[in-house]
Structures are given as structure tokens and as C-alpha cells.
Write a protein that holds these residues in place. Structure first.
Motif, PDB file in Angstrom:
ATOM      1  N   SER A   1     -14.269  39.301  48.381  1.00 62.04           N
ATOM      2  CA  SER A   1     -13.783  37.920  48.379  1.00 62.04           C
ATOM      3  C   SER A   1     -14.728  37.051  47.571  1.00 62.04           C
ATOM      4  CB  SER A   1     -13.684  37.391  49.813  1.00 62.04           C
ATOM      5  OG  SER A   1     -12.757  38.140  50.562  1.00 62.04           O
ATOM      6  N   LEU A   2     -14.202  35.928  47.064  1.00 64.41           N
ATOM      7  CA  LEU A   2     -15.039  34.980  46.343  1.00 64.41           C
ATOM      8  C   LEU A   2     -16.109  34.431  47.271  1.00 64.41           C
ATOM      9  CD1 LEU A   2     -12.306  33.056  44.313  1.00 64.41           C
ATOM     10  CD2 LEU A   2     -13.942  34.715  43.433  1.00 64.41           C
ATOM     11  N   GLN A   3     -17.302  34.266  46.746  1.00 65.40           N
ATOM     12  CA  GLN A   3     -18.439  33.822  47.546  1.00 65.40           C
ATOM     13  C   GLN A   3     -18.159  32.459  48.187  1.00 65.40           C
ATOM     14  OE1 GLN A   3     -21.133  35.316  48.518  1.00 65.40           O
ATOM     15  NE2 GLN A   3     -21.794  33.497  49.626  1.00 65.40           N
ATOM     16  N   GLY A   4     -18.434  32.373  49.477  1.00 69.50           N
ATOM     17  CA  GLY A   4     -18.283  31.114  50.197  1.00 69.50           C
ATOM     18  C   GLY A   4     -16.873  30.808  50.628  1.00 69.50           C
ATOM     19  N   SER A   5     -15.950  31.783  50.505  1.00 73.97           N
ATOM     20  CA  SER A   5     -14.572  31.546  50.918  1.00 73.97           C
ATOM     21  C   SER A   5     -13.934  32.869  51.324  1.00 73.97           C
ATOM     22  CB  SER A   5     -13.768  30.907  49.780  1.00 73.97           C
ATOM     23  OG  SER A   5     -13.451  31.871  48.790  1.00 73.97           O
ATOM     24  N   THR A   6     -12.710  32.772  51.797  1.00 77.02           N
ATOM     25  CA  THR A   6     -11.946  33.986  52.113  1.00 77.02           C
ATOM     26  C   THR A   6     -10.938  34.300  51.019  1.00 77.02           C
ATOM     27  OG1 THR A   6     -10.349  32.661  53.374  1.00 77.02           O
ATOM     28  CG2 THR A   6     -12.199  33.618  54.595  1.00 77.02           C
ATOM     29  N   LEU A   7     -10.968  33.537  49.921  1.00 72.76           N
ATOM     30  CA  LEU A   7     -10.051  33.780  48.807  1.00 72.76           C
ATOM     31  C   LEU A   7     -10.444  35.070  48.085  1.00 72.76           C
ATOM     32  CD1 LEU A   7      -9.776  30.176  47.318  1.00 72.76           C
ATOM     33  CD2 LEU A   7      -8.128  31.359  48.794  1.00 72.76           C
ATOM     34  N   PRO A   8      -9.463  35.864  47.666  1.00 72.76           N
ATOM     35  CA  PRO A   8      -9.780  37.141  47.023  1.00 72.76           C
ATOM     36  C   PRO A   8     -10.260  36.951  45.585  1.00 72.76           C
ATOM     37  CG  PRO A   8      -7.411  36.787  47.016  1.00 72.76           C
ATOM     38  CD  PRO A   8      -8.003  35.652  47.804  1.00 72.76           C
ATOM     39  N   LEU A   9     -11.012  37.930  45.095  1.00 76.92           N
ATOM     40  CA  LEU A   9     -11.382  37.999  43.686  1.00 76.92           C
ATOM     41  C   LEU A   9     -10.217  38.644  42.946  1.00 76.92           C
ATOM     42  CD1 LEU A   9     -13.343  37.870  41.277  1.00 76.92           C
ATOM     43  CD2 LEU A   9     -14.316  40.042  42.074  1.00 76.92           C
ATOM     44  N   ASN A  10      -9.368  37.815  42.328  1.00 77.79           N
ATOM     45  CA  ASN A  10      -8.193  38.336  41.641  1.00 77.79           C
ATOM     46  C   ASN A  10      -8.578  39.051  40.351  1.00 77.79           C
ATOM     47  OD1 ASN A  10      -6.277  37.493  43.502  1.00 77.79           O
ATOM     48  ND2 ASN A  10      -5.943  35.514  42.503  1.00 77.79           N
ATOM     49  N   ASP A  11      -7.747  40.024  39.982  1.00 78.07           N
ATOM     50  CA  ASP A  11      -7.930  40.745  38.725  1.00 78.07           C
ATOM     51  C   ASP A  11      -7.310  39.955  37.577  1.00 78.07           C
ATOM     52  OD1 ASP A  11      -8.927  43.816  39.138  1.00 78.07           O
ATOM     53  OD2 ASP A  11      -7.955  43.054  40.944  1.00 78.07           O
ATOM     54  N   PRO A  12      -7.624  40.328  36.314  1.00 79.98           N
ATOM     55  CA  PRO A  12      -7.106  39.562  35.164  1.00 79.98           C
ATOM     56  C   PRO A  12      -5.588  39.587  35.070  1.00 79.98           C
ATOM     57  CG  PRO A  12      -8.962  40.945  34.507  1.00 79.98           C
ATOM     58  CD  PRO A  12      -8.589  41.360  35.894  1.00 79.98           C
ATOM     59  N   GLY A  13      -5.053  38.491  34.557  1.00 83.54           N
ATOM     60  CA  GLY A  13      -3.635  38.432  34.223  1.00 83.54           C
ATOM     61  C   GLY A  13      -3.372  39.153  32.905  1.00 83.54           C
ATOM     62  N   ARG A  14      -2.303  38.740  32.216  1.00 89.23           N
ATOM     63  CA  ARG A  14      -1.929  39.416  30.968  1.00 89.23           C
ATOM     64  C   ARG A  14      -3.073  39.373  29.963  1.00 89.23           C
ATOM     65  NH1 ARG A  14       1.815  36.265  29.440  1.00 89.23           N
ATOM     66  NH2 ARG A  14       3.525  37.327  30.525  1.00 89.23           N
ATOM     67  N   SER A  15      -3.313  40.507  29.299  1.00 87.14           N
ATOM     68  CA  SER A  15      -4.394  40.590  28.329  1.00 87.14           C
ATOM     69  C   SER A  15      -3.982  41.510  27.187  1.00 87.14           C
ATOM     70  CB  SER A  15      -5.671  41.116  28.994  1.00 87.14           C
ATOM     71  OG  SER A  15      -6.770  41.041  28.125  1.00 87.14           O
ATOM     72  N   ILE A  16      -4.175  41.040  25.971  1.00 86.74           N
ATOM     73  CA  ILE A  16      -3.848  41.820  24.770  1.00 86.74           C
ATOM     74  C   ILE A  16      -5.139  42.417  24.215  1.00 86.74           C
ATOM     75  CG2 ILE A  16      -2.901  41.717  22.428  1.00 86.74           C
ATOM     76  CD1 ILE A  16      -1.256  39.287  23.365  1.00 86.74           C
ATOM     77  N   PHE A  17      -5.085  43.678  23.811  1.00 83.12           N
ATOM     78  CA  PHE A  17      -6.284  44.319  23.283  1.00 83.12           C
ATOM     79  C   PHE A  17      -5.964  45.073  21.994  1.00 83.12           C
ATOM     80  CE2 PHE A  17      -4.394  47.554  26.031  1.00 83.12           C
ATOM     81  CZ  PHE A  17      -4.465  48.707  25.251  1.00 83.12           C
ATOM     82  N   VAL A  18      -6.982  45.249  21.181  1.00 81.68           N
ATOM     83  CA  VAL A  18      -6.880  46.026  19.948  1.00 81.68           C
ATOM     84  C   VAL A  18      -8.188  46.779  19.768  1.00 81.68           C
ATOM     85  CG1 VAL A  18      -7.696  44.115  18.520  1.00 81.68           C
ATOM     86  CG2 VAL A  18      -6.355  45.957  17.472  1.00 81.68           C
ATOM     87  N   GLU A  19      -8.114  48.015  19.256  1.00 85.17           N
ATOM     88  CA  GLU A  19      -9.307  48.839  19.091  1.00 85.17           C
ATOM     89  C   GLU A  19      -9.160  49.682  17.831  1.00 85.17           C
ATOM     90  OE1 GLU A  19     -11.809  50.933  22.412  1.00 85.17           O
ATOM     91  OE2 GLU A  19     -10.250  52.327  21.774  1.00 85.17           O
ATOM     92  N   LEU A  20     -10.202  49.698  17.009  1.00 82.68           N
ATOM     93  CA  LEU A  20     -10.215  50.462  15.770  1.00 82.68           C
ATOM     94  C   LEU A  20     -11.344  51.485  15.837  1.00 82.68           C
ATOM     95  CD1 LEU A  20      -8.898  50.607  12.890  1.00 82.68           C
ATOM     96  CD2 LEU A  20     -10.806  49.165  12.118  1.00 82.68           C
ATOM     97  N   LYS A  21     -11.018  52.762  15.594  1.00 78.99           N
ATOM     98  CA  LYS A  21     -12.007  53.831  15.621  1.00 78.99           C
ATOM     99  C   LYS A  21     -12.038  54.537  14.274  1.00 78.99           C
ATOM    100  CE  LYS A  21     -12.041  54.912  20.553  1.00 78.99           C
ATOM    101  NZ  LYS A  21     -11.976  55.986  21.570  1.00 78.99           N
ATOM    102  N   TRP A  22     -13.262  54.775  13.797  1.00 79.46           N
ATOM    103  CA  TRP A  22     -13.444  55.436  12.500  1.00 79.46           C
ATOM    104  C   TRP A  22     -14.451  56.568  12.636  1.00 79.46           C
ATOM    105  CZ3 TRP A  22     -17.802  55.804   9.245  1.00 79.46           C
ATOM    106  CH2 TRP A  22     -17.540  56.306   7.951  1.00 79.46           C
ATOM    107  N   ASN A  23     -14.120  57.722  12.069  1.00 75.51           N
ATOM    108  CA  ASN A  23     -15.024  58.866  12.005  1.00 75.51           C
ATOM    109  C   ASN A  23     -15.089  59.324  10.554  1.00 75.51           C
ATOM    110  OD1 ASN A  23     -15.567  59.579  14.936  1.00 75.51           O
ATOM    111  ND2 ASN A  23     -13.328  59.547  14.890  1.00 75.51           N
ATOM    112  N   GLY A  24     -16.284  59.573  10.051  1.00 77.14           N
ATOM    113  CA  GLY A  24     -16.397  59.986   8.660  1.00 77.14           C
ATOM    114  C   GLY A  24     -17.542  60.939   8.430  1.00 77.14           C
ATOM    115  N   LEU A  25     -17.327  61.931   7.595  1.00 81.06           N
ATOM    116  CA  LEU A  25     -18.359  62.895   7.229  1.00 81.06           C
ATOM    117  C   LEU A  25     -19.052  62.462   5.953  1.00 81.06           C
ATOM    118  CD1 LEU A  25     -16.508  66.268   7.884  1.00 81.06           C
ATOM    119  CD2 LEU A  25     -18.266  65.215   9.296  1.00 81.06           C
ATOM    120  N   PHE A  26     -20.381  62.618   5.938  1.00 83.01           N
ATOM    121  CA  PHE A  26     -21.142  62.333   4.729  1.00 83.01           C
ATOM    122  C   PHE A  26     -21.104  63.506   3.752  1.00 83.01           C
ATOM    123  CE2 PHE A  26     -23.945  59.420   7.481  1.00 83.01           C
ATOM    124  CZ  PHE A  26     -23.086  58.362   7.242  1.00 83.01           C
ATOM    125  N   ASN A  27     -20.931  64.712   4.256  1.00 79.24           N
ATOM    126  CA  ASN A  27     -20.889  65.893   3.379  1.00 79.24           C
ATOM    127  C   ASN A  27     -20.005  66.952   3.981  1.00 79.24           C
ATOM    128  OD1 ASN A  27     -22.603  66.401   5.538  1.00 79.24           O
ATOM    129  ND2 ASN A  27     -23.843  67.858   4.399  1.00 79.24           N
TER     130      ASN A  27
END
Length: 759
Positions: free
Chosen positions: A733-759
């Protein structure tokens, strides 16, 4: 004449010997084989091959090769290697052809004790394919990633860091967290702002083993389970290559930015990997638009190096550091100001020492943790700053000896841990304005453990047995005890000898069906917080807690039953468990003790409950990757009961079901995914801990992954698509109250991964 007869006899005998030799050479056969991992097709080095008819044993070389010279047409071979299922087969010997027989071994963890394996990635080399059943959530936090597995939840006290895993209702000190089979840093914070999983760098993890129950005793005194984060193994046997890799990610609602990358050298006689990352988050909004504090910044780096000493032995070292700053915890009385972590591990491996496998590791960690309330309203009355440190170091030594009759494992391990820390309270108002009080948080607590373990796996056709037992000696003490502990408890030194044992089997019922049954007993000595914490609010309720050095060890008696069906296209896994715990460690109100901090309604002290029970099930249905459409349906449920008080145990997760779907398009270059997660309301709560029921919810997460080029991958998606307002039952619960710690609402994400060989 005599000379002529002698000459003729000599010629005749010579011709006869030549004919016999030619016949023997014609009958002599050579059998050449190559042992490979079925999943990776990499050679298995140091595997033991026993030729049953002749009683001969050999091991595979650096290329996974072995050879027998035989005059027989058929051989019976028994093949074994630690971590893999034993294989017994009859095979025809043929004249040397230059092409070895390819023999594949299956990893043992997929068919042995109750275990879940989460694949994180296939390695850092450029991907030729993409994993389809990976997490939709791109979180860097290991505790959050684990929640993708059935019957695994997490206790969340902050916005973006330090989710503390819960496995089948077992939590905190009831779980062992390791990296590559070795204990990693143990947090210094009494509130577990920094649980062991918070120091895992997920980019370095290839897969995660979740070994459930008190059965994996070679990992330590496993009580509720072991979570083992496994890194990519060094590869000495390819041509030397240099590789670079990079990840850039962003998540909208929480403002998460993630930058990670590194360079590595593989092949030849040595390998090196240098990795670093930076993560920052900001506040987020829940589904109703309420603002939740969740800021932090985190810098981490790791340097790994290994050297091949011989074809069957190598030496490796890993050094890592992490620096967390200004992590906000809205459910606690303080925020994390700093958390500085250093880890060092040295390991030696010999896969063919007197026909056995020797592994040894030395490890050490140091954590310097600071938290305060300086940005809270309470600081107007009392400013509180806490500085704590923890040192953890130890060793792990084991020897595995495969044989035709079965495999033996013997090992010894030890862990030494010491904590120091003080809380300084400076009064800003009232009669004590301007004065300060120094509280001794950890009292110089020490907790040491030495253990030894023996495990035997007999070789019986169509059966996989494991029998194991271990003893652990514990020593705990406090070098700087507080007044209450001195006056009321006297000598704080405690010693204890614990015994744990387990036995189980899996049986191949047919080509598609297998079943297993496990029984185990494990002891858990109390943790540092349960022994020595000194008037701090560390529980799920607002009470201050006091340690109890007189606690008995918990004892878990557990059984597991498993049923597995697998065909070419479909896999179904079902497991049920029942755990009966003696001397379960809980807490009870002490009306004779007064709290030291404003706002705490009273003081609780840790105590043993005579009897408790946890029981439940997991069920998973998934396809085996034969179709473009991939699916995974799973559900899990646990019930926890305090049998002595006839009430429910606190912090037990609700029933949960998950459906994951993906579809592979354009030769796996484009993969859309959908994840539906349904959680029931939880009405089974512990009233003695002021635990409140929670509502159920249904979440929808979407993800689209594209392999743009052979070395470049782009992922994007939406979590909580319909902006549902919800919170996990285990959230504080949130500190000093009985209200819950809610989780995040809608969230957009993007992730770019790169792998490369030098030789």
C-alpha cells in the motif's frame, strides 16, 4: 634336406600368420562418434562414453569426438554428462569411413525435477531466427521478467525497480537466487529495496532455470525453490571473432530509457566480454490518471574473461558493478538515495579429471546502500537517513563422476555474510528539535553457513532417479547488539545443524507421455532480518519489526507430482504440489514494546508458527514450434494456510491465467504477438496482517517484432492496451494510507537491438 624342410616350414608359418593377420584386420572395426547438444548442436566436451561389452570408458575431446577399436559388429554404449539426460544405445560398428556417428544429448532440466526454463535469448551472435515465446514486457528488471512464468509473482514497493519474486507463495529468504549456479550479491536494505534479482543484468542472461520445491539441493539448502540466471557459455572452438551488440529502448508512460551495449571476443584460447548499461525512469500514471512516483537512474557494467587451459579445463572471472541513484519507493517510508554494488566471481572447470567433472567457484560482493526521507513530508518533523552495508563471500566446490551404474555428485559450499548500518534521526520540530538519535539497524549481524551435499542418479532404463541429501552448519551472532537485545535476550550467538533430503523420479510412459513424483525435506535457518532487524517498518503492514535470534529453523516437507505429454506439435505440462511447513516464520504483535518512529501503530516480533501449508498447481499447453501460429496457455494457483491460527497466510498471489499468441510472417522476419493476462480477485487474506482483498483484472499487451536485417531487430508494442486501473495483490500500500500502489496504465514501448561482427 633339413635346411629345405626348415625353409618350407618357415615360409608356411609366415603365410599362415599373414592370412590370420589379414583376417583379423578385416574383422577389426572402428567406431567414431560425435556428441552434440540437441538444442544448440554444439559439441559436448568431456562427455563420458562407457562401452558395456568390454568395460572400457573414454571421454569426448574438444570437438565432441570419441573412438573405440572393436572386433564386434555391435556396441552397447552408455553416454553421460552432467546437466544432460543419460543415453543408452546399441549401435553398429563399421570400418572407418571418416564420417563419425552424430549422437545427440538432451538437457536434463527439461525432464527432471519441477522446473521451468525461461529462454531469454539465443546468444549475442547475429540472429538467424527470432524467439517467438519471449516476454512481451521489455523490462530490464529481473523480478518483472520472471512474472511471465506460471505461479511466479512479485512484491512491488517502488515504481520501476526491485520487484521481489514470489514462487508458489515462497518468498524472500525462502528462495535462493544465483547466477550461473553461484550465489550473487545479497542486498543491504532491511526493506529489500535491493533484492538479489535487482543486481542481475538481463542482457547477460541466456536462460533462467526456476527449480521449484526443496529438491535442487546441490544449489544449496533449497527451501521453496532456486532461481538460477544462466549466462552464455564461452565458446573456444570457433575461429576467433570480435562482436559488438547494442540495445536502445524507450517506454512512454514511465519515461523509461534503456541504453545497453558491449563488445566481446570469442574463439581461440581466451574469450572476453565487456558490457555496460544505463537506465532511467520517471513517474507514471495508473489507468485512472493518478500520478505514481517511480523515478530512478541506474548504471551497470560487467567485465567477463575466460581462458582455456587445456582441451578439458578453463578458468574464468566476472567482475561487475552497479550504481543506482534516487530510486523512489512510494510504498515505503524512505526512498533509495544510493545503492552501490560490487560483485566478483572466479571459477575453474575441468570436465575430465580422473574421468569426472570438477567445478569450483569463489565469490564475493559488497553493497553500500543509503536511504532517506528527505523528499517526504515527514522530513518537516524528523529527517531520517540510513546507511547500511553488507559483505557476502564464499565458495562452491563440486565433483561429478559418471559411471555405467549411475552418476555421483559430491559438493561442499559456504557463505559468509556480515551487515552493518545505522539510522540517524534529526528532529526538526517539538521538544526534541535540533537533537539527533542514532539507531543501530543491523547490530553488526553475522550469519555464516557451511554445507556438504551428495547426490546419486542411478541409471535405470526409461527411469530418471535422483536421490540427494545435504547437511548445513549455521552460525549467527551480533557484534554490536542494541539495549533491548542485550537485556532481554542475553547471548545472541546461535549454532544449528540442518539436514535436507530429497528423492524423485520421472518415468517415460510412452513415446509421448512421461510422469514424475518428488518428495523432499529442507530446513531454512532464519535470515538476517528475522534475526537482527531493530525497530524498522519492513513488513507489509505499518508496524515496526524486531528480530528474534531465538527463532527455530523452518522445515518444509513437500511432494510434487508431474505429468507431461509431448507430440510433434503439442506439449502439455501439469504439476501439483503440497507443502507442509513446521515452525513457519511469521510475526506477532508485542504490546510490551513501543515503536520508535512516528506513525507506526505498534511493534511486531518475528516468531515461529507451529504448522502451515501451501498447495496448488501449474498447467501449461503450448505448441512445439511446428506451425506459423504459436500459442501458450497457462494457469496457476496457490493456497497458503496458517494451520495453527486457522487463517490464510499473507502475501499469497491470486489465481492467474495467461494466453500468448504469435504468428511468424515472411520467413520469421515479422512476428506479431498478443498476451492476455487474467488475474482473479484475491479474497483469501491474513487479517492479522491487515491484508485486504483485491479485485481481479484482465490485461492486454501487444508486441510486433521485425528482423530488419541479419544484425538488426526492431520491437514495438503496447502494454495495458485498454488502460486498466489495477494493482497486483502483492503490491504494498502507499505509505501513510490504505490506498494500493497501482501498476502503470497504458504504455507504448519501442526497442532496437543490433549485433555485428568485426571480422
Amino acid at each position: 634336406m633339413r635346411i629345405l624342410k626348415l625353409l618350407v616350414s618357415t615360409i608356411g608359418i609366415s603365410l599362415l600368420l599373414a592370412v590370420l593377420a589379414g583376417t583379423l584386420r578385416a574383422q577389426q572395426r572402428s567406431f567414431e562418434g560425435k556428441i552434440l547438444d540437441r538444442t544448440t548442436e554444439q559439441p559436448v566436451i568431456g562427455a563420458h562414453i562407457h562401452w558395456q561389452e568390454e568395460g572400457q570408458t573414454t571421454v569426448t575431446d574438444k570437438n565432441g569426438m570419441f573412438e573405440f577399436k572393436t572386433g564386434k559388429a555391435e556396441l552397447t554404449l552408455h553416454i553421460s554428462y552432467v546437466g544432460y539426460r543419460d543415453l543408452k544405445l546399441q549401435i553398429m560398428a563399421e570400418p572407418a569411413s571418416g564420417t563419425p556417428h552424430r549422437i545427440y544429448l538432451n538437457k536434463k532440466t527439461h525432464a527432471m525435477s519441477p522446473v521451468t526454463v525461461l529462454a531469454r535469448k539465443q546468444g549475442r551472435q547475429p540472429d538467424q531466427h527470432m524467439d517467438v515465446m519471449t516476454s512481451v514486457n521489455p523490462s530490464h528488471d529481473a523480478g518483472t521478467f520472471l512474472k511471465d512464468s506460471p505461479n511466479i509473482s512479485g512484491i512491488r514497493k517502488g515504481g520501476g525497480f526491485g520487484v521481489d519474486p514470489v514462487v508458489r507463495g515462497f518468498k524472500k529468504n525462502q528462495l535462493i537466487v544465483q547466477q550461473d549456479g553461484v550465489l550473487q550479491s545479497q542486498g543491504a536494505c532491511p526493506n529489500r529495496m535491493d533484492p538479489p534479482t535487482s543486481h542481475i543484468q538481463m542482457e547477460q542472461v541466456e536462460e533462467i532455470e526456476i527449480l521449484k520445491g526443496p529438491y535442487a539441493l546441490k544449489h544449496g539448502p533449497s527451501f521453496g525453490g532456486v532461481i538460477n540466471f544462466k549466462s552464455q557459455r564461452p565458446n573456444y572452438y570457433q575461429r576467433p571473432t570480435f562482436n559488438s551488440y547494442m540495445t536502445i529502448g524507450y517506454e512512454s508512460n514511465i519515461g523509461r530509457q534503456r541504453y545497453a551495449g558491449g563488445i566481446e571476443k570469442e574463439g581461440g584460447d581466451w574469450t572476453t566480454n565487456i558490457h555496460g548499461s544505463f537506465t532511467s525512469t520517471d513517474d507514471y500514471k495508473d489507468g485512472s490518471g493518478n500520478n505514481v512516483r517511480a523515478g530512478l537512474s541506474n548504471v551497470e557494467y560487467t567485465v567477463e574473461t575466460s581462458a582455456r587451459l587445456t582441451d578439458v579445463s578453463n578458468l574464468s572471472a566476472r567482475f561487475s558493478q552497479g550504481f543506482v541513484r534516487d530510486a523512489e519507493y512510494p510504498a515505503l517510508m524512505m526512498d533509495m538515495r544510493e545503492d552501490n554494488t560490487t560483485n566478483l566471481t572466479l571459477s575453474y572447470l575441468n570436465t575430465s579429471l580422473r574421468k569426472g567433472r570438477l567445478e569450483t567457484s569463489l565469490f564475493g560482493s559488497y553493497v553500500d546502500h543509503q536511504m532517506d526521507n528527505l523528499e517526504r513530508k515527514m522530513a518537516r518533523m524528523v529527517e531520517a537517513v540510513t546507511d547500511v552495508t553488507t559483505e557476502t563471500y564464499g565458495y562452491d566446490l563440486s565433483y561429478t563422476l559418471p559411471a555405467a551404474s549411475g552418476s555421483w555428485f559430491v559438493g561442499t559450499d559456504a557463505t559468509f555474510r556480515a551487515l552493518e548500518g545505522f539510522r540517524n534521526r534529526t528532529f526538526q520540530m517539538g521538544e526534541m528539535a535540533g537533537s539527533s538519535i542514532r539507531d543501530n539497524v543491523w547490530q553488526g549481524g553475522k550469519r555464516n553457513r557451511w554445507g556438504t551435499v551428495v547426490e546419486y542418479q542411478p541409471s535405470i532404463r526409461d527411469w530418471a532417479f535422483v536421490i540427494s541429501s545435504r547437511f548445513d552448519y549455521y552460525y549467527s551472532n551480533a557484534s554490536d547488539p542494541d539495549a533491548y537485545f542485550k537485556q532481554q535476550l542475553g547471548d545472541l550467538k546461535q549454532e544449528h545443524l540442518g539436514w535436507s533430503a530429497s528423492a524423485g523420479f520421472t518415468r517415460e510412459l510412452s513415446s509421448r507421455w512421461s510422469a514424475g513424483f518428488w518428495v523432499g525435506r529442507a530446513e531454512r535457518y532464519p535470515g538476517m532480518d528475522e534475526l537482527f532487524v531493530n525497530y524498522l517498518s519492513i513488513g507489509m503492514d505499518p508496524y515496526e519489526y524486531v528480530g528474534n535470534p531465538r527463532l527455530n529453523s523452518e522445515t518444509n516437507h513437500q511432494i510434487d507430482a508431474l505429468l507431461h505429454y509431448s507430440s510433434r506439435t503439442l506439449s502439455v505440462k501439469t504439476s501439483v504440489f503440497y507443502s507442509y511447513v513446521r515452525d513457519y516464520i511469521s510475526a506477532a504483535l508485542r504490546t510490551d514494546l513501543q515503536p520508535r518512529q512516528e506513525g507506526a501503530p505498534g511493534v511486531k516480533q518475528f516468531k515461529n508458527i507451529d504448522e502451515a501449508a501451501l498447495y496448488g498447481f501449474e498447467w501449461t499447453l503450448e505448441n512445439n514450434g511446428q506451425n506459423r501460429l504459436g500459442y501458450e496457455l497457462s494457469s496457476a494457483y496457490t493456497i497458503g494456510r496458517n494451520l495453527s491460527m486457522q487463517e490464510d497466510l499473507p502475501q499469497i498471489p491470486a489465481f492467474e491465467a495467461n494466453l500468448k499468441l504469435d504468428y511468424r510472417l515472411f520467413d520469421d522476419r515479422l512476428i506479431p504477438q498478443i498476451h492476455l493476462r487474467g488475474v482473479a480477485g484475491q479474497t483469501r487474506v491474513a487479517e492479522s496482517f491487515d491484508e485486504r482483498p483485491t479485485d481481479g483484472y484482465l490485461l492486454t499487451n501487444l508486441k510486433l517484432t521485425s528482423r530488419l536485417f541479419s544484425m538488426l531487430r526492431l520491437s514495438a508494442g503496447v502494454n495495458n492496451l485498454f488502460d486498466v486501473t489495477y494493482h497486483e495483490h502483492l503490491n504494498r500500500s502507499l505509505q501513510g494510507s490504505t490506498l494500493p500502489l497501482n501498476d502503470p496504465g497504458r504504455s507504448i514501448f519501442v526497442e532496437l537491438k543490433w549485433n555485428g561482427l568485426f571480422n
